[in-house]
Design an enzyme around this catalytic site. Sequence first.
Site, PDB file in Angstrom:
ATOM      1  N   HIS A 110       0.803  -1.223   0.000  1.00  0.00           N
ATOM      2  CA  HIS A 110       0.000   0.000   0.000  1.00  0.00           C
ATOM      3  C   HIS A 110       0.845   1.288   0.000  1.00  0.00           C
ATOM      4  CE1 HIS A 110      -3.229  -2.766   1.095  1.00  0.00           C
ATOM      5  NE2 HIS A 110      -2.537  -3.150   2.144  1.00  0.00           N
TER       6      HIS A 110
HETATM    7  O1  RIB Z   1      -5.323  -0.157   4.535  1.00  0.00           O
HETATM    8  C1  RIB Z   1      -3.942  -0.272   4.367  1.00  0.00           C
HETATM    9  C2  RIB Z   1      -3.185   0.738   5.153  1.00  0.00           C
HETATM   10  O2  RIB Z   1      -3.603   0.680   6.517  1.00  0.00           O
HETATM   11  C3  RIB Z   1      -1.683   0.435   5.159  1.00  0.00           C
HETATM   12  O3  RIB Z   1      -0.958   1.606   4.971  1.00  0.00           O
HETATM   13  C4  RIB Z   1      -1.405  -0.128   6.524  1.00  0.00           C
HETATM   14  O4  RIB Z   1      -0.090   0.233   7.002  1.00  0.00           O
HETATM   15  C5  RIB Z   1      -2.473   0.507   7.369  1.00  0.00           C
HETATM   16  O5  RIB Z   1      -2.035   1.771   7.794  1.00  0.00           O
END
Ligand code: RIB
Length: 312
Positions: A241
Amino acid sequence: MTRKLIILTDPGQDQAAAILMILGRRDAFDVLGLVATAGNIHLDHTINNCLKLMELAGRPDIPVFAGCPHPIIRPLVMAEHVHGPTGLDGPDLPPPSIKAEDKHGVDFIIDTIRAHPGEITICSLSPLTNLAMALRKAPDIAGEIVEIVAMLGAYFEVGNITPSAEFNCYVDPEAADIVLKSGIKTALLPLDVTHKMLSTPERLQAMRALGNRNGIATAEMLEFSEAFDLKKYGWEGAPLHGPCVPAFMLAPEIFVGRQINVSVELQGSLTAGMTVADWWQITDRPRNAFYVRDGDPVAYYDLLISALGNLP
Ligand code: RIB
């Protein structure tokens, strides 16, 4: 021309990769400071993880500030089940020898934007608690922020922490609502695109093959955090992500999106924290965000791995 950044983060292995990617591109980014957020894990761990990462990257000069210890209204929901008890499990990183600043993270955001009007991009990898609090305490800064680029939300890919909500939005939906109504130019990198960016074994091996401590540590971090997602999704790799945020700033052309309205559900018992993306522009709600729906994973990992290779 480098972008001046304030990074909002609750690392989290994927966010660690994003932070290291940013620090590996000193030609493109000038990091003024990190604001540790309560999210994936308690604030004391996210502060510690930010400090560890600054030392891992050889950048103890970059200040780390503690933000709020919990969301604006709701109790803190965390994700130890993904990130482990420290939030940065995987490599054996030494305890940090540097300390966080005394100034509160919300005040750092306000003071820094006032000191650099029209120059700063908010790079948000976490829940938006501290930016929302800064906007409430100092509404004048809204007009002085160049852009917010945030990993937040989900619509076509549905939620990851509930069937309808993505984690960063779900932890503090009121904060996301404040930010998305602020009028600040905003780009969102939601699960719709991050779920296309899979850390396959070949890509993790390419990080290790860099042979430097940051490439190896990043591979070790992701090899820890991928376990939950591989079991959940059954894909060839876990979605990565965080680095979508710096990648979008570096190479927007590898992404696909459109300027639409994105609103946050605050009331629903089943849908709280859902980002409602008006992709087909059915409503006349203001088109407040550039919503990214797709991207090129090959170009993405090339950007990430080459940036990691620039670090010690
Ligand atoms: O939904 C994914 C995100 O939420 C990622 O960045 C993870 O680290 C959490 O923060």
